[in-house]
Design an enzyme around this catalytic site. Structure first.
Site, mmCIF file in Angstrom:
data_model
loop_
_atom_site.group_PDB
_atom_site.id
_atom_site.type_symbol
_atom_site.label_atom_id
_atom_site.label_comp_id
_atom_site.label_asym_id
_atom_site.label_seq_id
_atom_site.Cartn_x
_atom_site.Cartn_y
_atom_site.Cartn_z
ATOM 1 N N ASN A 1 -4.550 8.657 7.473
ATOM 2 C CA ASN A 1 -3.654 9.675 6.923
ATOM 3 C C ASN A 1 -3.734 9.603 5.397
ATOM 4 O O ASN A 1 -3.431 8.569 4.796
ATOM 5 C CB ASN A 1 -2.228 9.409 7.406
ATOM 6 C CG ASN A 1 -1.256 10.508 7.003
ATOM 7 O OD1 ASN A 1 -1.304 11.016 5.889
ATOM 8 N ND2 ASN A 1 -0.354 10.862 7.905
ATOM 9 N N ARG B 1 1.295 13.419 -11.046
ATOM 10 C CA ARG B 1 0.794 13.655 -12.408
ATOM 11 C C ARG B 1 0.324 15.099 -12.608
ATOM 12 O O ARG B 1 0.169 15.563 -13.740
ATOM 13 C CB ARG B 1 -0.371 12.684 -12.691
ATOM 14 C CG ARG B 1 -0.887 12.690 -14.108
ATOM 15 C CD ARG B 1 0.121 12.139 -15.099
ATOM 16 N NE ARG B 1 -0.428 12.130 -16.449
ATOM 17 C CZ ARG B 1 -1.014 11.084 -17.013
ATOM 18 N NH1 ARG B 1 -1.134 9.947 -16.343
ATOM 19 N NH2 ARG B 1 -1.460 11.158 -18.250
ATOM 20 N N HIS C 1 -0.377 15.619 6.962
ATOM 21 C CA HIS C 1 0.929 16.089 7.432
ATOM 22 C C HIS C 1 1.546 16.949 6.335
ATOM 23 O O HIS C 1 2.319 16.467 5.520
ATOM 24 C CB HIS C 1 1.830 14.899 7.767
ATOM 25 C CG HIS C 1 3.124 15.273 8.406
ATOM 26 N ND1 HIS C 1 3.782 14.452 9.290
ATOM 27 C CD2 HIS C 1 3.897 16.380 8.301
ATOM 28 C CE1 HIS C 1 4.892 15.025 9.697
ATOM 29 N NE2 HIS C 1 4.979 16.203 9.096
ATOM 30 N N HIS D 1 3.316 16.316 -0.831
ATOM 31 C CA HIS D 1 2.062 15.559 -0.830
ATOM 32 C C HIS D 1 0.918 16.505 -0.452
ATOM 33 O O HIS D 1 0.424 17.217 -1.311
ATOM 34 C CB HIS D 1 2.142 14.301 0.045
ATOM 35 C CG HIS D 1 2.993 14.416 1.270
ATOM 36 N ND1 HIS D 1 2.735 15.304 2.287
ATOM 37 C CD2 HIS D 1 4.105 13.723 1.640
ATOM 38 C CE1 HIS D 1 3.641 15.150 3.231
ATOM 39 N NE2 HIS D 1 4.489 14.217 2.882
ATOM 40 N N GLU E 1 -0.621 17.055 11.452
ATOM 41 C CA GLU E 1 0.708 16.776 11.974
ATOM 42 C C GLU E 1 1.718 17.722 11.343
ATOM 43 O O GLU E 1 1.541 18.149 10.199
ATOM 44 C CB GLU E 1 1.133 15.346 11.640
ATOM 45 C CG GLU E 1 0.248 14.264 12.196
ATOM 46 C CD GLU E 1 0.708 12.880 11.777
ATOM 47 O OE1 GLU E 1 0.275 11.906 12.415
ATOM 48 O OE2 GLU E 1 1.501 12.782 10.814
ATOM 49 N N HIS F 1 2.850 4.978 13.003
ATOM 50 C CA HIS F 1 4.023 4.783 12.154
ATOM 51 C C HIS F 1 4.276 3.300 11.955
ATOM 52 O O HIS F 1 4.665 2.590 12.866
ATOM 53 C CB HIS F 1 5.287 5.452 12.692
ATOM 54 C CG HIS F 1 6.275 5.772 11.591
ATOM 55 N ND1 HIS F 1 6.270 6.974 10.934
ATOM 56 C CD2 HIS F 1 7.245 5.031 11.020
ATOM 57 C CE1 HIS F 1 7.224 6.977 10.012
ATOM 58 N NE2 HIS F 1 7.829 5.800 10.046
ATOM 59 N N ASP F 2 4.032 2.861 10.746
ATOM 60 C CA ASP F 2 4.249 1.469 10.324
ATOM 61 C C ASP F 2 3.315 0.464 10.988
ATOM 62 O O ASP F 2 3.584 -0.746 10.959
ATOM 63 C CB ASP F 2 5.702 1.052 10.537
ATOM 64 C CG ASP F 2 6.634 1.672 9.505
ATOM 65 O OD1 ASP F 2 6.122 2.330 8.577
ATOM 66 O OD2 ASP F 2 7.858 1.503 9.628
ATOM 67 N N GLY G 1 -1.443 5.633 7.566
ATOM 68 C CA GLY G 1 -1.534 6.139 6.212
ATOM 69 C C GLY G 1 -0.919 5.216 5.177
ATOM 70 O O GLY G 1 -1.616 4.584 4.386
ATOM 71 N N HIS G 2 0.404 5.101 5.194
ATOM 72 C CA HIS G 2 1.117 4.392 4.130
ATOM 73 C C HIS G 2 0.612 2.965 3.941
ATOM 74 O O HIS G 2 0.281 2.554 2.821
ATOM 75 C CB HIS G 2 2.618 4.386 4.431
ATOM 76 C CG HIS G 2 3.432 3.720 3.371
ATOM 77 N ND1 HIS G 2 3.809 4.362 2.210
ATOM 78 C CD2 HIS G 2 3.933 2.464 3.281
ATOM 79 C CE1 HIS G 2 4.506 3.539 1.456
ATOM 80 N NE2 HIS G 2 4.604 2.370 2.073
#
Length: 237
Positions: free
Chosen positions: A7, A18, A43, A50, A70, A190-191, A213-214
């Protein structure tokens, strides 16, 4: 083989902080694939904080693996998906101002709505997945909507992993078995991270795809993007 879909939302978040086009989202997608990603996930949200709708349109032609979009199935989201025709669409129940996905669908309450949306995408040949928790009723009714897959919401697993890994994974094994018996493909996300991904995969080796992703993009700040993608892929062997 369990596929790793990267992701790239967080890369777009950095760009948007920026302005301009650094880092370049198209280059990021190309490099993720070159470094071993089996797919790219985006997503787009209504406020475009984003990934922007324009990004999705521009990225589509360069994807050589699998493209997963997503989002909540609003009219504008449905139109976007139909215009770019990704390999997969993952429907999430997020409110318009959600910071990140924090719950799965109540597929019993929303069964008619989801059935209609799934039908639209399937007519266009787009594989459809529903973001769900581990409750039996939500997985069972996901199958009744005509969806091809479910994506298990794995934050509760990640939260409980360090203190009780076997207890944390138990409802996910059961949910994965229910999905398998219902004829649904299985995704997860997720996580998930370098600490908890291997155990998840060892316990549920038939998962088709994980979307990360994160954590992955955060790890790449220290470890490098190519190295990080390869490290995540090794967790899925």
């Amino acid at each position: 083989m369990t596929r790793l879909s990267v992701n790239i939302n967080k890369i777009a978040t950095l760009r948007n902080a920026r302005g301009g086009n650094i880092p370049n989202i198209k280059t990021a997608a190309i490099n993720c694939e070159l470094y071993g990603a089996d797919g790219i996930t985006v997503h787009p949200r209504p406020d475009e904080r984003h990934i922007r709708y324009r990004d999705v349109i521009e990225i589509r032609p360069i994807i050589r693996t699998e493209f997963n979009i997503e989002g909540y199935p609003s009219d504008s989201f449905i139109s976007l998906v139909l215009s770019v025709k990704p390999d997969q669409v993952t429907l999430v129940p997020d409110s318009h101002d959600a910071i990140t996905s924090d719950a799965g669908w109540d597929t019993l309450k929303n069964r008619s709505f989801l059935s209609d949306v799934v039908s639209i995408f399937k007519k266009e040949g787009v594989r459809t997945s529903l973001f769900v928790d581990t409750e039996f009723v939500n997985i069972e009714n996901a199958a009744f909507t005509g969806a091809d897959r479910v994506e298990l919401y794995t934050e509760p697993y990640a939260v409980g992993f360090n203190s009780d890994s076997s207890g944390a994974i138990k409802p996910y094994i059961r949910a994965a078995e229910i999905a398998l018996n219902a004829g649904l493909g299985l995704n997860a996300g997720h996580d998930l991270n370098l600490d908890n991904l291997r155990y998840f995969h060892q316990c549920i080796p038939w998962v088709d795809e994980v979307s990360i992703g994160h954590a992955l993009i955060s790890d790449a700040l220290y470890l490098g993007l190519e190295n990080t993608i390869q490290m995540y892929k090794r967790q899925l062997i």
